[in-house]
Write a protein that holds these residues in place. Sequence first.
Motif, PDB file in Angstrom:
ATOM      1  N   ALA A   1       9.005 -11.175   2.292  1.00 50.86           N
ATOM      2  CA  ALA A   1       8.789  -9.679   2.264  1.00 50.86           C
ATOM      3  C   ALA A   1       8.815  -9.378   0.676  1.00 50.86           C
ATOM      4  CB  ALA A   1       9.942  -8.925   2.971  1.00 50.86           C
ATOM      5  N   ILE A   2       9.666  -9.680  -0.212  1.00 49.82           N
ATOM      6  CA  ILE A   2       9.417  -9.376  -1.632  1.00 49.82           C
ATOM      7  C   ILE A   2       8.440  -9.837  -2.259  1.00 49.82           C
ATOM      8  CG2 ILE A   2      10.695  -9.938  -3.643  1.00 49.82           C
ATOM      9  CD1 ILE A   2      13.274  -9.476  -2.644  1.00 49.82           C
ATOM     10  N   ILE A   3       7.944 -11.193  -1.672  1.00 47.13           N
ATOM     11  CA  ILE A   3       6.797 -11.828  -2.455  1.00 47.13           C
ATOM     12  C   ILE A   3       5.544 -11.154  -1.940  1.00 47.13           C
ATOM     13  CG2 ILE A   3       5.433 -13.864  -2.682  1.00 47.13           C
ATOM     14  CD1 ILE A   3       7.946 -15.323  -2.700  1.00 47.13           C
ATOM     15  N   VAL A   4       5.563 -10.729  -0.719  1.00 47.12           N
ATOM     16  CA  VAL A   4       4.354 -10.019  -0.038  1.00 47.12           C
ATOM     17  C   VAL A   4       4.247  -8.508  -0.736  1.00 47.12           C
ATOM     18  CG1 VAL A   4       3.392  -8.705   1.811  1.00 47.12           C
ATOM     19  CG2 VAL A   4       4.200 -10.897   1.954  1.00 47.12           C
ATOM     20  N   GLY A   5       5.425  -7.902  -1.104  1.00 39.30           N
ATOM     21  CA  GLY A   5       5.406  -6.620  -1.907  1.00 39.30           C
ATOM     22  C   GLY A   5       4.763  -7.111  -3.423  1.00 39.30           C
ATOM     23  N   GLU A   6       5.053  -8.157  -3.961  1.00 36.70           N
ATOM     24  CA  GLU A   6       4.328  -8.434  -5.456  1.00 36.70           C
ATOM     25  C   GLU A   6       2.908  -8.743  -5.064  1.00 36.70           C
ATOM     26  OE1 GLU A   6       5.702  -8.817  -8.657  1.00 36.70           O
ATOM     27  OE2 GLU A   6       7.181  -7.379  -7.591  1.00 36.70           O
ATOM     28  N   LEU A   7       2.601  -9.196  -4.004  1.00 35.86           N
ATOM     29  CA  LEU A   7       1.149  -9.594  -3.706  1.00 35.86           C
ATOM     30  C   LEU A   7       0.322  -8.349  -3.669  1.00 35.86           C
ATOM     31  CD1 LEU A   7      -1.421 -11.271  -2.440  1.00 35.86           C
ATOM     32  CD2 LEU A   7      -0.327 -10.911  -0.274  1.00 35.86           C
ATOM     33  N   ILE A   8       0.730  -7.410  -2.825  1.00 38.31           N
ATOM     34  CA  ILE A   8       0.231  -6.030  -2.642  1.00 38.31           C
ATOM     35  C   ILE A   8      -0.046  -5.284  -4.092  1.00 38.31           C
ATOM     36  CG2 ILE A   8       0.392  -3.538  -1.829  1.00 38.31           C
ATOM     37  CD1 ILE A   8       1.697  -4.909   0.620  1.00 38.31           C
ATOM     38  N   LYS A   9       1.024  -5.612  -4.896  1.00 38.08           N
ATOM     39  CA  LYS A   9       1.147  -4.949  -6.432  1.00 38.08           C
ATOM     40  C   LYS A   9       0.031  -5.537  -7.159  1.00 38.08           C
ATOM     41  CE  LYS A   9       5.751  -3.251  -6.606  1.00 38.08           C
ATOM     42  NZ  LYS A   9       7.148  -3.624  -7.179  1.00 38.08           N
ATOM     43  N   LYS A  10       0.043  -6.873  -7.228  1.00 35.13           N
ATOM     44  CA  LYS A  10      -0.751  -7.766  -7.908  1.00 35.13           C
ATOM     45  C   LYS A  10      -2.272  -7.472  -7.710  1.00 35.13           C
ATOM     46  CE  LYS A  10       2.765 -11.307  -9.592  1.00 35.13           C
ATOM     47  NZ  LYS A  10       2.495 -10.949 -11.149  1.00 35.13           N
ATOM     48  N   ARG A  11      -2.425  -7.490  -6.486  1.00 33.46           N
ATOM     49  CA  ARG A  11      -4.143  -7.791  -6.135  1.00 33.46           C
ATOM     50  C   ARG A  11      -4.527  -5.991  -5.887  1.00 33.46           C
ATOM     51  NH1 ARG A  11      -5.623 -12.205  -7.323  1.00 33.46           N
ATOM     52  NH2 ARG A  11      -5.208 -13.950  -5.698  1.00 33.46           N
ATOM     53  N   LYS A  12      -3.449  -5.033  -6.255  1.00 34.63           N
ATOM     54  CA  LYS A  12      -3.561  -3.558  -6.113  1.00 34.63           C
ATOM     55  C   LYS A  12      -4.426  -3.064  -4.911  1.00 34.63           C
ATOM     56  CE  LYS A  12      -4.626  -3.065 -11.184  1.00 34.63           C
ATOM     57  NZ  LYS A  12      -4.147  -4.447 -11.491  1.00 34.63           N
ATOM     58  N   LEU A  13      -3.720  -3.547  -3.773  1.00 34.62           N
ATOM     59  CA  LEU A  13      -4.063  -3.265  -2.301  1.00 34.62           C
ATOM     60  C   LEU A  13      -3.600  -1.844  -2.041  1.00 34.62           C
ATOM     61  CD1 LEU A  13      -3.832  -6.574  -0.662  1.00 34.62           C
ATOM     62  CD2 LEU A  13      -5.714  -5.972  -1.638  1.00 34.62           C
ATOM     63  N   LYS A  14      -4.199  -1.089  -1.584  1.00 39.32           N
ATOM     64  CA  LYS A  14      -3.811   0.145  -0.998  1.00 39.32           C
ATOM     65  C   LYS A  14      -2.994   0.114   0.264  1.00 39.32           C
ATOM     66  CE  LYS A  14      -7.085   2.847  -3.998  1.00 39.32           C
ATOM     67  NZ  LYS A  14      -8.233   3.571  -3.826  1.00 39.32           N
TER      68      LYS A  14
END
Length: 286
Positions: free
Chosen positions: A154-167
């Motif tokens: 879950a933490i890494i998915v949060g980072e994924l969303i940030k790094k890919r700038k997904l809304k």
Amino acid sequence: MKIFKTVADWKNELATIKGKTLYFVPTMGALHQGHLSLVEKAKRKNTYVVVSIFVNPTQFNNAEDFAKYPITTEKDIALLEQVKCDAVFLPSVKEMYPNGTALQDEIDFGFMAQTLEGEFRPGHFAGMAQVVERLLRIIEPQKLFMGLKDFQQAIIVGELIKKRKLKIELVKCPTKREADGLAMSSRNVRLDKKSRAIAVQLSKALFYTRRKIQRLKREKNLAAVKTIVTAAKEKLAAYKEIEIEYFEVRNAETLRAETKISDKSLVALVAANIGGVRLIDNVVIA
């Protein structure tokens, strides 16, 4: 409930969804009440909830583990209908990876993906991030619902969303447990009767750790974390059937080791093999 097996069919459906907020629950099937609770949390007035069922081959570092993963698609669909899920995305490997499963444009998550699960399951988070990003770009949800049993994921998915700038908003939901405290997991069905009885010791050791640390926090006793971890591991060591991979207390935001108890939010995490079945669990320590 509608079932979609291709990206094209889902995109056609997406074009028809007007005035509703789209919520998404990704799964690998073999659904249990933990998964269903995510759907129930997502079901709100004027929402459209879609669940994906896809056993992703790129996140298994062990071919035998992939081969043994339970496939219960018909049962899963029946359960999702019971909780009034709106749609199921049920793609094939070819549909998900039309250009092959080789990693492309891989994200470097650094230490977060190298420790704990990353140490014992090399390549796991690269494969997990690959499929989650692919699913998010296909489904296009406003909110993504994930359980905290896979805390590191879950933490890494949060980072994924940030790094890919997904809304997309990530909604982290508490772990659902059986009556005796065992974390609900698709792997639990593979436990024989003896192993199932022993498996509850994992959650007992985690809850013991949380109680000890919370008490010391209240007392402002900055004791060494290692002492408590050692005591918890000794409790598990009393059961020869439990093969511990790791039992750790880490910073709940960075996953870095904490040597002493402080006001920081912590998480106790465990991974162990019992009767040939690998289980993970965790508890957050506020």
